[in-house]
Design a protein around this motif. Structure first.
Motif, PDB file in Angstrom:
ATOM      1  N   ARG A   7       0.842  -1.216   0.059  1.00  0.00           N
ATOM      2  CA  ARG A   7      -0.053  -0.115  -0.053  1.00  0.00           C
ATOM      3  C   ARG A   7       0.868   1.088   0.102  1.00  0.00           C
ATOM      4  O   ARG A   7       1.691   1.319   0.967  1.00  0.00           O
ATOM      5  N   TRP A   8       0.625   2.022  -1.013  1.00  0.00           N
ATOM      6  CA  TRP A   8       1.454   3.335  -0.859  1.00  0.00           C
ATOM      7  C   TRP A   8       1.189   4.004  -0.062  1.00  0.00           C
ATOM      8  O   TRP A   8       2.103   4.706   0.751  1.00  0.00           O
ATOM      9  N   SER A   9       0.254   4.295   0.792  1.00  0.00           N
ATOM     10  CA  SER A   9      -0.172   4.952   2.140  1.00  0.00           C
ATOM     11  C   SER A   9       0.876   4.412   3.074  1.00  0.00           C
ATOM     12  O   SER A   9       0.853   5.056   4.185  1.00  0.00           O
ATOM     13  N   ASP A  10       1.092   3.203   3.073  1.00  0.00           N
ATOM     14  CA  ASP A  10       1.955   2.550   4.022  1.00  0.00           C
ATOM     15  C   ASP A  10       3.483   2.948   4.135  1.00  0.00           C
ATOM     16  O   ASP A  10       4.442   3.116   5.006  1.00  0.00           O
ATOM     17  N   VAL A  11       3.953   2.973   2.751  1.00  0.00           N
ATOM     18  CA  VAL A  11       5.182   3.184   2.702  1.00  0.00           C
ATOM     19  C   VAL A  11       5.672   4.501   1.938  1.00  0.00           C
ATOM     20  O   VAL A  11       7.004   4.766   1.863  1.00  0.00           O
ATOM     21  N   ALA A  12       4.898   5.426   1.343  1.00  0.00           N
ATOM     22  CA  ALA A  12       5.244   6.677   0.822  1.00  0.00           C
ATOM     23  C   ALA A  12       6.191   7.678   2.001  1.00  0.00           C
ATOM     24  O   ALA A  12       5.749   7.597   2.905  1.00  0.00           O
ATOM     25  N   GLY A  13       7.322   8.048   1.188  1.00  0.00           N
ATOM     26  CA  GLY A  13       8.182   8.731   2.003  1.00  0.00           C
ATOM     27  C   GLY A  13       9.359   8.044   2.808  1.00  0.00           C
ATOM     28  O   GLY A  13      10.071   8.560   3.645  1.00  0.00           O
ATOM     29  N   THR A  14       9.291   6.544   2.867  1.00  0.00           N
ATOM     30  CA  THR A  14      10.100   5.740   3.514  1.00  0.00           C
ATOM     31  C   THR A  14      10.931   5.079   2.559  1.00  0.00           C
ATOM     32  O   THR A  14      10.955   5.074   1.449  1.00  0.00           O
ATOM     33  N   PRO A  15      12.032   4.631   3.483  1.00  0.00           N
ATOM     34  CA  PRO A  15      13.078   3.742   2.655  1.00  0.00           C
ATOM     35  C   PRO A  15      12.596   2.650   1.905  1.00  0.00           C
ATOM     36  O   PRO A  15      12.810   2.065   0.840  1.00  0.00           O
ATOM     37  N   ASP A  18      11.607   3.200  -1.720  1.00  0.00           N
ATOM     38  CA  ASP A  18      12.665   3.366  -2.812  1.00  0.00           C
ATOM     39  C   ASP A  18      13.209   2.076  -3.342  1.00  0.00           C
ATOM     40  O   ASP A  18      13.849   1.021  -2.615  1.00  0.00           O
ATOM     41  N   PRO A  19      13.154   1.740  -4.545  1.00  0.00           N
ATOM     42  CA  PRO A  19      13.615   0.485  -5.295  1.00  0.00           C
ATOM     43  C   PRO A  19      15.090   0.303  -4.996  1.00  0.00           C
ATOM     44  O   PRO A  19      15.514  -0.885  -5.012  1.00  0.00           O
ATOM     45  N   ILE A  20      15.820   1.297  -4.790  1.00  0.00           N
ATOM     46  CA  ILE A  20      17.347   1.043  -4.471  1.00  0.00           C
ATOM     47  C   ILE A  20      17.646   0.364  -3.496  1.00  0.00           C
ATOM     48  O   ILE A  20      18.708  -0.243  -3.420  1.00  0.00           O
ATOM     49  N   GLU A  22      16.056  -2.599  -2.787  1.00  0.00           N
ATOM     50  CA  GLU A  22      15.930  -3.842  -2.929  1.00  0.00           C
ATOM     51  C   GLU A  22      17.204  -4.538  -3.410  1.00  0.00           C
ATOM     52  O   GLU A  22      18.068  -3.970  -3.901  1.00  0.00           O
ATOM     53  N   PRO A  23      17.520  -5.820  -3.033  1.00  0.00           N
ATOM     54  CA  PRO A  23      16.498  -6.637  -1.994  1.00  0.00           C
ATOM     55  C   PRO A  23      16.782  -6.327  -0.562  1.00  0.00           C
ATOM     56  O   PRO A  23      17.879  -5.733  -0.254  1.00  0.00           O
ATOM     57  N   TRP A  24      15.796  -6.141   0.011  1.00  0.00           N
ATOM     58  CA  TRP A  24      15.636  -5.693   1.351  1.00  0.00           C
ATOM     59  C   TRP A  24      15.912  -6.869   2.289  1.00  0.00           C
ATOM     60  O   TRP A  24      15.589  -7.879   2.217  1.00  0.00           O
ATOM     61  N   PRO A  25      17.152  -6.842   3.237  1.00  0.00           N
ATOM     62  CA  PRO A  25      17.731  -7.906   4.140  1.00  0.00           C
ATOM     63  C   PRO A  25      16.466  -8.330   5.043  1.00  0.00           C
ATOM     64  O   PRO A  25      15.759  -7.411   5.591  1.00  0.00           O
ATOM     65  N   GLY A  26      15.841  -9.571   4.800  1.00  0.00           N
ATOM     66  CA  GLY A  26      14.681  -9.849   5.607  1.00  0.00           C
ATOM     67  C   GLY A  26      13.477 -10.016   4.773  1.00  0.00           C
ATOM     68  O   GLY A  26      12.440 -10.721   5.407  1.00  0.00           O
ATOM     69  N   GLY A  27      13.561  -9.442   3.842  1.00  0.00           N
ATOM     70  CA  GLY A  27      12.081  -9.435   2.888  1.00  0.00           C
ATOM     71  C   GLY A  27      11.127  -8.731   3.351  1.00  0.00           C
ATOM     72  O   GLY A  27      11.291  -7.757   4.187  1.00  0.00           O
ATOM     73  N   THR A  28       9.991  -8.895   2.864  1.00  0.00           N
ATOM     74  CA  THR A  28       8.887  -8.072   3.127  1.00  0.00           C
ATOM     75  C   THR A  28       8.470  -8.061   4.310  1.00  0.00           C
ATOM     76  O   THR A  28       8.245  -6.772   5.071  1.00  0.00           O
ATOM     77  N   ARG A  29       8.367  -9.043   5.197  1.00  0.00           N
ATOM     78  CA  ARG A  29       8.204  -8.823   6.685  1.00  0.00           C
ATOM     79  C   ARG A  29       8.941  -7.827   7.356  1.00  0.00           C
ATOM     80  O   ARG A  29       8.676  -7.148   8.208  1.00  0.00           O
ATOM     81  N   ALA A  30      10.315  -7.937   7.065  1.00  0.00           N
ATOM     82  CA  ALA A  30      11.253  -6.997   7.761  1.00  0.00           C
ATOM     83  C   ALA A  30      10.954  -5.440   7.230  1.00  0.00           C
ATOM     84  O   ALA A  30      11.085  -4.448   7.887  1.00  0.00           O
ATOM     85  N   GLN A  31      10.669  -5.391   5.924  1.00  0.00           N
ATOM     86  CA  GLN A  31      10.273  -4.051   5.284  1.00  0.00           C
ATOM     87  C   GLN A  31       9.240  -3.456   6.221  1.00  0.00           C
ATOM     88  O   GLN A  31       9.190  -2.320   7.021  1.00  0.00           O
ATOM     89  N   LEU A  32       8.339  -4.107   6.274  1.00  0.00           N
ATOM     90  CA  LEU A  32       7.054  -3.554   7.023  1.00  0.00           C
ATOM     91  C   LEU A  32       7.414  -3.527   8.454  1.00  0.00           C
ATOM     92  O   LEU A  32       6.602  -2.391   8.971  1.00  0.00           O
ATOM     93  N   SER A  33       7.798  -4.647   9.128  1.00  0.00           N
ATOM     94  CA  SER A  33       8.211  -4.279  10.354  1.00  0.00           C
ATOM     95  C   SER A  33       9.085  -2.909  10.602  1.00  0.00           C
ATOM     96  O   SER A  33       8.755  -2.321  11.872  1.00  0.00           O
ATOM     97  N   SER A  34       9.818  -2.578   9.995  1.00  0.00           N
ATOM     98  CA  SER A  34      10.483  -1.403  10.038  1.00  0.00           C
ATOM     99  C   SER A  34       9.601  -0.171  10.046  1.00  0.00           C
ATOM    100  O   SER A  34      10.028   1.011  10.398  1.00  0.00           O
ATOM    101  N   LEU A  35       8.312  -0.210   9.663  1.00  0.00           N
ATOM    102  CA  LEU A  35       7.336   0.732   9.399  1.00  0.00           C
ATOM    103  C   LEU A  35       6.462   0.795  10.681  1.00  0.00           C
ATOM    104  O   LEU A  35       5.531   1.302  10.612  1.00  0.00           O
TER     105      LEU A  35
END
Length: 105
Positions: A7-15, A18-20, A22-35
């Motif tokens: 959801r853009w509303s969840d990630v807008a303005g956060t690291p 930014d596709p740069i 990727e790949p995010w260490p720990g994957g999707t769960r880690a990405q969302l957890s960081s938020l």
């Protein structure tokens, strides 16, 4: 092969946006957890079929090798779907789908 949607509303303005990164260490769960988004459920729906020309080329398989396509949903502890990966495509002749179903007495 897969495409992931958050959801853009969840990630807008956060690291995470930014596709740069990727790949995010720990994957999707880690990405969302960081938020601050806690995932407590993942669902997956599977189908099997013969590959499209693009799938066969990308996976380097012949047209006669089936693929497994599935959709994965990450669901937050609020009950909201926060990520959908669709389609995830794997070659069917070497993929094992193994899961358990626990039933309460």
């Amino acid at each position: 092969m897969s495409t992931s949607y958050v959801r853009w509303s969840d990630v807008a303005g956060t690291p995470v946006a930014d596709p740069i990164n990727e790949p995010w260490p720990g994957g999707t769960r880690a990405q969302l957890s960081s938020l601050g988004i806690h995932i407590n459920r993942i669902t997956e729906s599977f189908t099997a079929a013969m590959p499209s020309d693009l799938e066969a080329t990308t996976l380097r398989i012949g047209a006669g090798v089936p693929v497994i396509r599935y959709t994965r949903r990450h669901i937050a502890d609020t009950g909201r779907v926060v990520e959908v990966a669709h389609p995830i495509v794997r070659r069917g002749d070497t993929t094992v789908v193994d899961f358990a179903i626990d039933l309460d007495d």
